[in-house]
Design a protein around this motif. Structure first.
Motif, PDB file in Angstrom:
ATOM      1  N   MET A  37     -67.096  33.426  97.328  1.00 16.04           N
ATOM      2  CA  MET A  37     -66.056  33.848  96.382  1.00 16.04           C
ATOM      3  C   MET A  37     -66.696  34.059  95.012  1.00 16.04           C
ATOM      4  SD  MET A  37     -63.078  33.112  98.152  1.00 16.04           S
ATOM      5  CE  MET A  37     -61.896  32.964  96.820  1.00 16.04           C
ATOM      6  N   TYR A  38     -66.299  35.151  94.340  1.00 15.48           N
ATOM      7  CA  TYR A  38     -66.612  35.291  92.915  1.00 15.48           C
ATOM      8  C   TYR A  38     -65.280  35.129  92.204  1.00 15.48           C
ATOM      9  CZ  TYR A  38     -71.088  37.570  93.988  1.00 15.48           C
ATOM     10  OH  TYR A  38     -72.344  37.876  94.423  1.00 15.48           O
ATOM     11  N   GLY A  39     -64.988  33.954  91.714  1.00 18.75           N
ATOM     12  CA  GLY A  39     -63.665  33.746  91.132  1.00 18.75           C
ATOM     13  C   GLY A  39     -62.618  33.989  92.199  1.00 18.75           C
ATOM     14  N   ASP A  40     -61.766  34.995  91.974  1.00 17.10           N
ATOM     15  CA  ASP A  40     -60.721  35.298  92.957  1.00 17.10           C
ATOM     16  C   ASP A  40     -61.192  36.294  94.005  1.00 17.10           C
ATOM     17  OD1 ASP A  40     -59.107  33.692  91.507  1.00 17.10           O
ATOM     18  OD2 ASP A  40     -58.135  35.322  90.394  1.00 17.10           O
ATOM     19  N   VAL A  41     -62.300  36.982  93.731  1.00 15.84           N
ATOM     20  CA  VAL A  41     -62.782  38.013  94.657  1.00 15.84           C
ATOM     21  C   VAL A  41     -63.517  37.357  95.823  1.00 15.84           C
ATOM     22  CG1 VAL A  41     -64.180  40.097  94.874  1.00 15.84           C
ATOM     23  CG2 VAL A  41     -63.113  39.527  92.682  1.00 15.84           C
ATOM     24  N   THR A  42     -63.102  37.685  97.029  1.00 19.02           N
ATOM     25  CA  THR A  42     -63.826  37.191  98.198  1.00 19.02           C
ATOM     26  C   THR A  42     -64.823  38.263  98.603  1.00 19.02           C
ATOM     27  OG1 THR A  42     -61.759  36.170  98.857  1.00 19.02           O
ATOM     28  CG2 THR A  42     -63.545  36.124 100.458  1.00 19.02           C
ATOM     29  N   ALA A  43     -66.096  38.010  98.360  1.00 22.88           N
ATOM     30  CA  ALA A  43     -67.119  39.006  98.664  1.00 22.88           C
ATOM     31  C   ALA A  43     -67.547  38.917 100.125  1.00 22.88           C
ATOM     32  CB  ALA A  43     -68.314  38.840  97.740  1.00 22.88           C
ATOM     33  N   LEU A  44     -67.555  37.724 100.695  1.00 29.77           N
ATOM     34  CA  LEU A  44     -67.874  37.532 102.118  1.00 29.77           C
ATOM     35  C   LEU A  44     -66.804  36.638 102.734  1.00 29.77           C
ATOM     36  CD1 LEU A  44     -71.710  36.739 101.829  1.00 29.77           C
ATOM     37  CD2 LEU A  44     -70.671  38.933 102.456  1.00 29.77           C
ATOM     38  N   ASP A  76     -83.162  45.421  99.850  1.00 27.86           N
ATOM     39  CA  ASP A  76     -81.865  45.902  99.387  1.00 27.86           C
ATOM     40  C   ASP A  76     -81.958  47.379  99.003  1.00 27.86           C
ATOM     41  OD1 ASP A  76     -79.329  46.222  98.492  1.00 27.86           O
ATOM     42  OD2 ASP A  76     -79.410  44.683  96.941  1.00 27.86           O
ATOM     43  N   GLU A  77     -81.524  48.245  99.889  1.00 26.30           N
ATOM     44  CA  GLU A  77     -81.552  49.699  99.662  1.00 26.30           C
ATOM     45  C   GLU A  77     -82.846  50.143  98.979  1.00 26.30           C
ATOM     46  OE1 GLU A  77     -78.018  51.625  98.616  1.00 26.30           O
ATOM     47  OE2 GLU A  77     -76.742  49.891  98.946  1.00 26.30           O
ATOM     48  N   PRO A  78     -83.983  49.821  99.566  1.00 26.69           N
ATOM     49  CA  PRO A  78     -85.243  50.091  98.856  1.00 26.69           C
ATOM     50  C   PRO A  78     -85.558  51.576  98.764  1.00 26.69           C
ATOM     51  CG  PRO A  78     -85.714  49.349 101.081  1.00 26.69           C
ATOM     52  CD  PRO A  78     -84.220  49.235 100.896  1.00 26.69           C
ATOM     53  N   THR A 106     -78.441  49.009 103.737  1.00 23.35           N
ATOM     54  CA  THR A 106     -78.275  50.422 103.394  1.00 23.35           C
ATOM     55  C   THR A 106     -76.811  50.812 103.534  1.00 23.35           C
ATOM     56  OG1 THR A 106     -78.981  52.677 103.860  1.00 23.35           O
ATOM     57  CG2 THR A 106     -78.785  51.212 105.735  1.00 23.35           C
ATOM     58  N   HIS A 107     -76.429  51.874 102.809  1.00 20.07           N
ATOM     59  CA  HIS A 107     -75.101  52.417 103.091  1.00 20.07           C
ATOM     60  C   HIS A 107     -75.236  53.792 103.749  1.00 20.07           C
ATOM     61  CE1 HIS A 107     -75.783  53.791  98.832  1.00 20.07           C
ATOM     62  NE2 HIS A 107     -75.601  54.912  99.467  1.00 20.07           N
ATOM     63  N   ASP A 108     -76.502  54.115 104.116  1.00 22.71           N
ATOM     64  CA  ASP A 108     -76.791  55.411 104.718  1.00 22.71           C
ATOM     65  C   ASP A 108     -76.848  55.231 106.229  1.00 22.71           C
ATOM     66  OD1 ASP A 108     -78.092  57.610 105.805  1.00 22.71           O
ATOM     67  OD2 ASP A 108     -79.356  57.917 104.037  1.00 22.71           O
ATOM     68  N   GLY A 150     -72.809  49.338 105.520  1.00 28.00           N
ATOM     69  CA  GLY A 150     -71.400  49.333 105.139  1.00 28.00           C
ATOM     70  C   GLY A 150     -71.206  50.103 103.852  1.00 28.00           C
ATOM     71  N   PRO A 151     -69.959  50.428 103.537  1.00 25.53           N
ATOM     72  CA  PRO A 151     -69.689  51.209 102.330  1.00 25.53           C
ATOM     73  C   PRO A 151     -69.959  50.396 101.066  1.00 25.53           C
ATOM     74  CG  PRO A 151     -67.643  50.501 103.338  1.00 25.53           C
ATOM     75  CD  PRO A 151     -68.737  50.090 104.265  1.00 25.53           C
ATOM     76  N   SER A 152     -69.979  51.074  99.940  1.00 28.72           N
ATOM     77  CA  SER A 152     -70.246  50.415  98.659  1.00 28.72           C
ATOM     78  C   SER A 152     -69.216  49.320  98.398  1.00 28.72           C
ATOM     79  CB  SER A 152     -70.182  51.469  97.553  1.00 28.72           C
ATOM     80  OG  SER A 152     -70.591  50.904  96.349  1.00 28.72           O
ATOM     81  N   GLY A 153     -69.709  48.184  97.949  1.00 31.58           N
ATOM     82  CA  GLY A 153     -68.816  47.079  97.599  1.00 31.58           C
ATOM     83  C   GLY A 153     -68.393  46.209  98.767  1.00 31.58           C
ATOM     84  N   CYS A 154     -68.981  46.427  99.954  1.00 31.44           N
ATOM     85  CA  CYS A 154     -68.540  45.667 101.120  1.00 31.44           C
ATOM     86  C   CYS A 154     -69.176  44.283 101.181  1.00 31.44           C
ATOM     87  CB  CYS A 154     -68.828  46.432 102.409  1.00 31.44           C
ATOM     88  SG  CYS A 154     -70.578  46.497 102.810  1.00 31.44           S
ATOM     89  N   GLY A 155     -70.195  44.036 100.364  1.00 35.99           N
ATOM     90  CA  GLY A 155     -70.784  42.694 100.332  1.00 35.99           C
ATOM     91  C   GLY A 155     -72.199  42.605 100.874  1.00 35.99           C
ATOM     92  N   LYS A 156     -72.875  43.734 101.053  1.00 37.76           N
ATOM     93  CA  LYS A 156     -74.234  43.722 101.608  1.00 37.76           C
ATOM     94  C   LYS A 156     -75.203  43.000 100.679  1.00 37.76           C
ATOM     95  CE  LYS A 156     -74.422  48.221 101.501  1.00 37.76           C
ATOM     96  NZ  LYS A 156     -73.150  48.691 100.954  1.00 37.76           N
ATOM     97  N   THR A 157     -75.193  43.401  99.408  1.00 35.70           N
ATOM     98  CA  THR A 157     -76.094  42.764  98.448  1.00 35.70           C
ATOM     99  C   THR A 157     -75.779  41.280  98.340  1.00 35.70           C
ATOM    100  OG1 THR A 157     -76.356  44.805  97.204  1.00 35.70           O
ATOM    101  CG2 THR A 157     -76.827  42.768  96.037  1.00 35.70           C
ATOM    102  N   THR A 158     -74.501  40.965  98.317  1.00 35.48           N
ATOM    103  CA  THR A 158     -74.101  39.559  98.232  1.00 35.48           C
ATOM    104  C   THR A 158     -74.693  38.762  99.380  1.00 35.48           C
ATOM    105  OG1 THR A 158     -72.045  40.277  97.195  1.00 35.48           O
ATOM    106  CG2 THR A 158     -72.116  38.025  98.045  1.00 35.48           C
ATOM    107  N   LEU A 159     -74.638  39.304 100.598  1.00 31.71           N
ATOM    108  CA  LEU A 159     -75.173  38.575 101.755  1.00 31.71           C
ATOM    109  C   LEU A 159     -76.688  38.362 101.610  1.00 31.71           C
ATOM    110  CD1 LEU A 159     -74.621  37.232 104.412  1.00 31.71           C
ATOM    111  CD2 LEU A 159     -74.729  39.448 105.556  1.00 31.71           C
TER     112      LEU A 159
END
Ligand SMILES: Nc1ncnc2c1ncn2[C@@H]1O[C@H](COP(=O)(O)OP(=O)(O)OP(=O)(O)O)[C@@H](O)[C@H]1O
Ligand SMILES: [Mg+2]
Lengths: 279, 358
Positions: free
Chosen positions: B17-24, B163-165, B196-198, B41-50
């Motif tokens: 959780m980031y505050g109220d946002v559930t990233a994973l 991460d999306e190198p 990746t999101h590709d 996954g699409p942008s903002g889906c939580g890949k970087t977070t994982l």
């Protein structure tokens, strides 16, 4: 195109005379002092011939020992005050910018920078009252302490500006590569910060070297720094040697400010925040 | 979930959780030893977070991360035997290439001589031996990317996180580096977790792919499994292009389902786990559909437009009953292209269609 040109500030009537007037008011007194410091005459207003007589007088004349003692005080205090203020400011900036969010962060920011806004005379009086309240005898040490304190915000500003420009990702990479937090700070953040730190030190140094008001309040009897010594000498009538010593001080100040600026520029060039370039 | 020795990273029910946002949201994944594993996954889906959770830059709100049998969830980033290739590369600007690559080795306590030998090896692996003394600002984007890779590989991490190198590289270079990355993974035997999101990147490089949406794992499988047997609408739509036909499902048994197509024809085709009777969606890939003579196909419609793609031609057909279908044809001279406005029939092999969970 024509209309754009007409809107340019430079084409307003009176722009040029106004600019020249401002520049004149700013620099005329300085130039007069600099020019007359090379005057051979005993009078400060009548021009005689060019000579270095008064510079000789500063170093070897009657008042030379007094000025020398004052200069040694000024420089030693400036070095110690600037060093201490720079260390404190670096630690403060690290806490402010690298410790994440914490309670009272904006309050701390105000606390660090408020001295810039407070009239110097108020700080001077307050510092004097503080020292006498805790029973401190005024002298070299009180000057040093006061200088350390008021130099902190001046050292803080360039250091914090620099640190803000360095992305946190570098320290994360370092930690990812098995560096402890301390190693990440020492091996990555500090070298990248170096131009900011040097620039902050130089600024603090010159602020300390030039300070008159606070110093005059807290110094007590029997000790002088260069600005208070000059002031003391002027009270007994302005002699041309004052112009020579003022010119010397001016040259040192300008030199340091320029150095501080160029150090900052150098840091910008080796910009650590460069994004990867595409091919 | 199986606990065999060849699991490199076992992510168990991780919530962030980031505050109220559930990233994973309760992410569970098994990443095998020596695997090229992709998070897609699409942008903002939580890949970087994982990735940041695995690397140790984010504390997790719940769950466990087991690395080769050891729970690392409470270790500091510098205590975890994983390295990251950051998206921005973030080469240390005050160090040259050699010093950058040597950084991790020295922190691990290797002496300079040994570290230097290892740096030479790694720079050779990424073909940058001639650039050892350059400063990062004197390198092109592609070269910086390789230095970042070399720097992360040098300490021989158990797991390498990327991460999306490739996202900052141009298309040609990206394709070349893809191959190189795969080769390096083969040679070193290090487990790669690649973000990746590709989807093309994911399909061509990975041993297995996890498709993520809104912080949840939608499906895990090989490129073929995910493309041919998507579990749900999101996966089918995100991986490649697909047509979703509104159908009514009548029977479901042992992975097969019967459904009635728009227009009334009934077919039996594979069904995703969890598909149920009633109205549903049938996924048919554009390349599986052929245009046939009237009266011979499964559904009917009029040609709406052609989209010319060079090697391919997409024909969009509006179904008589509503909805539209894209047919992909190879751009060769033998094929007869129906004209816009023409009434056509569409045919496909039911075995290559798939009933999906919504
Ligand atoms: N530090 C943060 N504070 C608050 N919310 C965050 C933070 N970092 C990420 N998020 C949120 O968490 C979610 C997942 O972010 P994440 O960076 O993992 O996405 P991503 O899949 O890597 O996307 P992209 O492909 O754009 O890089 C997003 O909704 C994002 O807004
Ligand atoms: Mg991301």
């Amino acid at each position: 195109m024509m209309s754009e040109k007409n809107l340019d500030l430079r084409y307003f009537t009176g722009f040029l005379p106004l600019t020249l007037l401002c520049l004149f008011l700013l620099y005329a007194p300085l130039i007069v002092v600099m020019v007359y410091s090379f005057n051979d005459s005993n009078s400060i207003t009548r021009w005689d011939t060019v000579s270095l007589r008064w510079y000789y007088d500063v170093f070897y004349g009657l008042e030379a020992p007094k000025f020398k003692a004052a200069a040694i005080n000024s420089i030693s205090i400036a070095i110690m005050a600037a060093t201490s203020a720079t260390i404190i400011a670096t630690l403060a900036a690290t806490a402010m910018l690298r410790a994440g969010r914490f309670k009272g962060k904006s309050f701390s920011f105000a606390l660090i920078n408020l001295p810039l806004m407070v009239p110097e005379i108020v700080t001077a009086v307050a510092t004097l009252i503080f020292f006498s309240a805790i029973g401190f005898t005024t002298g070299y040490l009180t000057i040093l302490i006061a200088h350390i304190v008021f130099c902190i915000p001046f050292a803080y500003l360039p250091i914090a500006a620099r640190m803000e420009g360095i992305e946190g990702v570098y320290e994360q990479v370092a930690q990812d590569l098995y560096a402890t937090r301390l190693q990440a700070f020492r091996l990555i953040l500090m070298p990248l910060m170096a131009p900011g730190i040097l620039s902050g030190f130089l600024l603090a140094f010159i602020i300390s070297l030039d300070d008159f008001i606070i110093t005059n309040f807290v110094k007590g009897a029997g000790i002088e720094t260069l600005p208070t010594a000059i002031f003391g000498a002027v009270k007994q009538g302005i002699k041309p040697n004052i112009m020579a010593i003022s010119t010397l001080l001016l040259v040192v100040s300008v030199g340091f400010v320029a150095l501080s600026y160029f150090v900052g520029q150098m840091g910008e060039k080796a910009n650590p925040t460069t994004k990867p370039k595409g091919d | 979930m199986s606990r065999d020795n060849n699991i490199a990273v076992d992510i168990q029910n991780v919530t962030k959780m980031y505050g109220d946002v559930t990233a994973l949201k309760g992410v569970s994944l098994d990443i095998r030893d020596n695997e090229f594993f992709t998070l897609l996954g699409p942008s903002g889906c939580g890949k970087t977070t994982l990735l940041r959770v695995i690397a140790g830059f984010e504390e997790i709100s719940n769950g466990a991360i087991i690395l080769y049998g050891q729970n690392i969830a409470n270790l500091m980033p510098n205590e975890r035997p994983v390295n990251t290739v950051f998206q921005q590369y973030a080469l240390f600007p005050h160090m040259n290439v050699t010093e950058n690559v040597m950084f991790g080795l020295l922190r691990l306590g290797q002496d300079r001589a040994n570290a230097k030998t290892r740096v030479g090896e790694v720079l050779e692996l990424v073909q940058l031996s001639d650039f050892a003394d350059r400063m990062p600002s004197q390198l092109s984007g592609g070269q910086q990317q390789r230095v970042a890779l070399a720097r992360a590989l040098a300490p021989s991490p158990k797991v390498l996180l990327l991460d999306e190198p490739l996202s900052a590289l141009d298309l040609k270079l990206r394709q070349a580096v893809r191959l190189e990355l795969q080769q390096i993974q083969n040679q070193t035997g290090i487990t790669f977790i690649f973000v990746t999101h590709d989807q093309e990147e994911a399909l061509t490089m990975s041993d297995r792919i996890a498709v993520i949406e809104s912080g949840q794992v939608q499906q895990v499988g090989s490129a073929r499994e995910i493309y041919e047997a998507p579990k749900n609408k999101f996966v089918a739509d995100f991986i490649g292009k697909t047509n979703l036909l509104d159908v009514s499902v009548t029977d479901l048994a042992r992975g097969k389902g019967s459904c009635i197509l728009p227009g009334g024809v009934q077919i039996t085709c594979p069904a995703a786990e969890g598909a149920h009777a009633g109205s549903g969606h049938l996924s048919v890939r554009p390349e599986r559909i052929t245009i046939t003579a009237l009266g011979k196909g499964l559904v009917q419609g009029t040609v709406a437009r052609h989209i010319y793609l060079g090697t391919d031609l997409h024909v969009e057909v509006n179904l008589v009953e509503g909805g539209h279908v894209t047919v992909r044809m190879q751009n060769s001279t033998q094929i007869q292209i129906p004209k816009v406005g023409q009434l056509v029939c569409l045919d496909f092999e039911p075995n290559f269609a798939r009933l999906l969970v919504d």
